[in-house]
Write a protein that holds these residues in place. Sequence first.
Motif, mmCIF file in Angstrom:
data_model
loop_
_atom_site.group_PDB
_atom_site.id
_atom_site.type_symbol
_atom_site.label_atom_id
_atom_site.label_comp_id
_atom_site.label_asym_id
_atom_site.label_seq_id
_atom_site.Cartn_x
_atom_site.Cartn_y
_atom_site.Cartn_z
ATOM 1 N N VAL A 130 0.867 -1.180 0.000
ATOM 2 C CA VAL A 130 0.000 0.000 0.000
ATOM 3 C C VAL A 130 0.900 1.225 0.000
ATOM 4 N N LEU A 131 0.689 2.121 -0.966
ATOM 5 C CA LEU A 131 1.450 3.356 -1.069
ATOM 6 C C LEU A 131 0.556 4.528 -0.723
ATOM 7 N N GLU A 132 1.165 5.621 -0.310
ATOM 8 C CA GLU A 132 0.428 6.849 -0.026
ATOM 9 C C GLU A 132 0.991 7.953 -0.891
ATOM 10 N N THR A 133 0.116 8.658 -1.600
ATOM 11 C CA THR A 133 0.516 9.771 -2.443
ATOM 12 C C THR A 133 -0.294 10.993 -2.046
ATOM 13 N N GLN A 134 -0.070 12.087 -2.747
ATOM 14 C CA GLN A 134 -0.823 13.308 -2.452
ATOM 15 C C GLN A 134 -2.302 13.143 -2.746
ATOM 16 N N LYS A 135 -2.659 12.104 -3.510
ATOM 17 C CA LYS A 135 -4.054 11.903 -3.872
ATOM 18 C C LYS A 135 -4.679 10.708 -3.178
ATOM 19 N N GLY A 136 -4.005 10.183 -2.142
ATOM 20 C CA GLY A 136 -4.613 9.118 -1.369
ATOM 21 C C GLY A 136 -3.814 7.832 -1.387
ATOM 22 N N ALA A 137 -4.438 6.763 -0.844
ATOM 23 C CA ALA A 137 -3.790 5.462 -0.744
ATOM 24 C C ALA A 137 -3.965 4.685 -2.040
ATOM 25 N N ILE A 138 -2.901 3.983 -2.462
ATOM 26 C CA ILE A 138 -2.889 3.258 -3.724
ATOM 27 C C ILE A 138 -2.408 1.829 -3.481
ATOM 28 N N ASP A 139 -3.037 0.847 -4.132
ATOM 29 C CA ASP A 139 -2.550 -0.523 -4.102
ATOM 30 C C ASP A 139 -1.462 -0.691 -5.154
ATOM 31 N N MET A 140 -0.265 -1.076 -4.720
ATOM 32 C CA MET A 140 0.848 -1.293 -5.642
ATOM 33 C C MET A 140 0.861 -2.746 -6.089
ATOM 34 N N GLU A 141 0.972 -2.953 -7.388
ATOM 35 C CA GLU A 141 0.933 -4.288 -7.958
ATOM 36 C C GLU A 141 2.327 -4.806 -8.308
ATOM 37 N N ALA A 142 2.436 -6.129 -8.409
ATOM 38 C CA ALA A 142 3.644 -6.755 -8.955
ATOM 39 C C ALA A 142 3.516 -6.777 -10.468
ATOM 40 N N TYR A 143 4.625 -6.516 -11.163
ATOM 41 C CA TYR A 143 4.581 -6.486 -12.624
ATOM 42 C C TYR A 143 5.293 -7.673 -13.248
ATOM 43 N N HIS A 144 5.739 -8.608 -12.410
ATOM 44 C CA HIS A 144 6.367 -9.834 -12.891
ATOM 45 C C HIS A 144 5.995 -10.982 -11.969
ATOM 46 N N ASP A 145 6.043 -12.208 -12.482
ATOM 47 C CA ASP A 145 5.964 -13.393 -11.646
ATOM 48 C C ASP A 145 7.341 -13.648 -11.053
ATOM 49 N N GLY A 146 7.405 -13.986 -9.770
ATOM 50 C CA GLY A 146 8.711 -14.261 -9.187
ATOM 51 C C GLY A 146 8.650 -14.443 -7.686
ATOM 52 N N ILE A 147 9.836 -14.413 -7.062
ATOM 53 C CA ILE A 147 9.966 -14.602 -5.624
ATOM 54 C C ILE A 147 10.604 -13.356 -5.008
ATOM 55 N N ILE A 148 9.979 -12.799 -3.970
ATOM 56 C CA ILE A 148 10.499 -11.623 -3.284
ATOM 57 C C ILE A 148 11.765 -12.017 -2.524
ATOM 58 N N THR A 149 12.862 -11.307 -2.801
ATOM 59 C CA THR A 149 14.135 -11.643 -2.159
ATOM 60 C C THR A 149 14.588 -10.615 -1.132
ATOM 61 N N GLN A 150 14.165 -9.354 -1.288
ATOM 62 C CA GLN A 150 14.574 -8.312 -0.347
ATOM 63 C C GLN A 150 13.476 -7.273 -0.195
ATOM 64 N N LEU A 151 13.288 -6.796 1.023
ATOM 65 C CA LEU A 151 12.450 -5.627 1.302
ATOM 66 C C LEU A 151 13.381 -4.564 1.855
ATOM 67 N N LEU A 152 13.643 -3.534 1.078
ATOM 68 C CA LEU A 152 14.679 -2.559 1.420
ATOM 69 C C LEU A 152 14.170 -1.337 2.170
ATOM 70 N N VAL A 153 12.869 -1.081 2.118
ATOM 71 C CA VAL A 153 12.291 0.073 2.813
ATOM 72 C C VAL A 153 11.208 -0.432 3.745
ATOM 73 N N GLN A 154 11.228 0.040 4.963
ATOM 74 C CA GLN A 154 10.239 -0.381 5.949
ATOM 75 C C GLN A 154 9.144 0.681 6.078
ATOM 76 N N PRO A 155 7.898 0.264 6.283
ATOM 77 C CA PRO A 155 6.839 1.238 6.559
ATOM 78 C C PRO A 155 7.137 1.923 7.895
ATOM 79 N N VAL A 156 6.827 3.172 8.132
ATOM 80 C CA VAL A 156 6.200 4.111 7.222
ATOM 81 C C VAL A 156 7.301 5.083 6.801
#
Length: 433
Positions: free
Chosen positions: A40-66
């Motif tokens: 879930v992303l937040e922009t100046q126009k509200g909350a947005i669902d971010m999609e994956a654009y490829h099939d694959g396996i998540i290997t790293q999460l580099l930024v932590q909320p919030v």
Amino acid sequence: MKKSIDITMPSLGADMSEGMLVEWLIKVGDKVKHGDIIAVLETQKGAIDMEAYHDGIITQLLVQPVNTVPVGSVLARIDIEEKSLNESKNQNTSTEDIIKEPIAIEELTTEEIITEKTTPEQTTPEKVIEEPVLLSVEALTEKPQKKTTEKLNINTKTNRVLASPIVRKIAKAQQLDLSRIKGSGPNGGIILKDIAQIAPKTRLTEGEPLANMRNAIAAAMTKSKQEIPHFYLSVDLPINKAQQWLQQANKDKTPQTHILLIALVLKAVAISLQKYPQLNGFYQQGHFEPASEINIANVISLRGGGVVVPALRHVEQLSVPDIMSALRDITRRSRAIERGERLRSSELMGATITITNMGERGVDQVFGIIYPPQVAIIGVGKVKKVPQVCDEKIDIGEQITLCLSADHRVVDGMLAAKFLNSLAKNLQKPEQL
């Protein structure tokens, strides 16, 4: 063979320079498919669902909320099969790659992106919540989580409630005691969602939240008028046949499922763009790049003020009833921020042309401002009853005015006129759309 791909903070429009990662919906090791919601992303126009654009396996999460980071910053990494990447590129252009405006961002390490603020008296770092402003106090929703030991939202060293500036402003206006509110943010910090649970019907229609959206709109429109040499054409279009077709198509439908004229307009625009692709694409880095898809953005006014401009994708492939259904859905979700609904990132990326329908507001005609890096916008006016000559007789008929604003760096007047004439002819044959 596997290949590592960066998942970056997407650009959801010319008015977006940064965004906030609110929540990860995946973890390292998860398998994801194209189209899965991963954050879930937040922009100046509200909350947005971010999609994956490829099939694959998540290997790293580099930024932590919030955390708020610039557009283009690497948020995570995914391992994909190189074969599937090549197949994806051959099938169509990835939404991530459609808009290629250069972004001057140095590569950031995880430690540089995820910042913490401490004071000499603190032994435990305190997370700084840089929470952007929303149109509604309830813009974020989370998946149900397992109950955990309740965390206090008060820093024991400083006795200071952890909350973002906008939360403090709302709490002051509504005379809320933040120390009595359980925070769901980092370190128990209070975020907008927590306030919304106490005052769910409160809407922020004035002051900083709306000003934030207006600033975003101002930035995009100023860029457009300063950089794009606009020119304008219009055509008055009889719509008697279209209205008759709609009356017949809606004969057995309830008012909630009626097909509206705008659906016919969208389909006609898509068909005409196939004949005149010079109006369907992007002007960037000094040249025009035609788009391989026809994704028509629709300007949607929000009840609290401001607008969002989500796109209907592959409109040329949709039937008129499907276009109407998709338009209703995207309009409802755009106007339902306070109920926790969100648009998808793909719906705010990759629009190849825009339509603004001011006819529903009683306006005769509208010459829109092009949304960069697009090269055209079409304005739709209201349905008017006018005298029309038919078989040497004067009858009362109906017409609308369609207006085209075009980028003179890409399109000349003759081509624009041909496009409008093609659009008018298509709308005269609604049964073929």
